[in-house]
Design an enzyme around this catalytic site. Sequence first.
Site, PDB file in Angstrom:
ATOM      1  N   TYR A  82       0.762  -1.171  -0.020  1.00  0.00           N
ATOM      2  CA  TYR A  82      -0.073  -0.014  -0.126  1.00  0.00           C
ATOM      3  C   TYR A  82       0.827   1.389  -0.092  1.00  0.00           C
ATOM      4  CZ  TYR A  82      -3.089   3.539   1.796  1.00  0.00           C
ATOM      5  OH  TYR A  82      -3.718   4.899   2.141  1.00  0.00           O
ATOM      6  N   LYS A 135       0.950   4.154  -3.058  1.00  0.00           N
ATOM      7  CA  LYS A 135       0.862   5.614  -2.860  1.00  0.00           C
ATOM      8  C   LYS A 135       1.976   6.457  -3.239  1.00  0.00           C
ATOM      9  CE  LYS A 135      -3.504   5.468  -1.641  1.00  0.00           C
ATOM     10  NZ  LYS A 135      -4.598   5.900  -2.612  1.00  0.00           N
TER      11      LYS A 135
END
Length: 264
Positions: A167, A171
């Site tokens: 994750y 990002k």
Amino acid sequence: MPLAPVPVPRRLQGRSVVVTGAGTGLGAEIAVRAAQEGARAVGVHYRSSADGARRTADRVAEHGATPVLLQTDIAEWAQVRALADAAFERLGGVDAVVNNVGDVAREQMSWRDITEESVDHVLAVDIKGTMACVHEFGSRMLDQGHGAIVNIGSTVIVRGSPRAPQYAAAKYGLLGLTKSYAHAFAPTVRVNVFAPGFIETEATLARKDWQSGRGDQLRSLTPMGRIPGPAEVAGTALFLLTDDAAHMTGGYLVADGGYNMVGA
């Protein structure tokens, strides 16, 4: 004495806005806030949260905007191309887009639990899917002569994520694609990142680690002393679409209550 409430500004008067992942959480609140700020039409995108999307659409309509339901799996580029075509046709052009969809690998509680399937899915949604949305909507905005795009990032890039490294990696990749398209589309279409910190959505509040003390720990480490709900930061995300942000592109706007103190 506390300050009196400030009326919601009408910063999006007469404009059309598409919000991806608007069936639940932050996306739903951004869509509703866009209607409150005067948007004439709001595209409510969803993949599987059909009931939530309909509820969001009803709330959008209550504030005077025309809701347009848009169903797509943004991990498939061909579907995103069809989504952009449909949005421009059904909304009569698209002035602004908020790319809110993202997979945070919420069920993964430790890096030890990582799977190749999870890595592939998070990268496909958070990077490939967002890139497809920026590419397809942005190119059509160039043709119409104006537009603004906001990609929802995260302050996880500052501290990393021992829980879900995929994750944090996704990002971080979002920054690269944002800056790249900001250069490519300038000066006609602006592309920026809005990076909230932790948000107490229904999904977050339901997490086992949040209920067992994680939420209290994070509140104690946040200078503002609280973790906001999604409605509190929806207007901040929309700021980047407004004329007040007309000289901002390729930027990274943080709203995390001071948790990271990002700066030069």
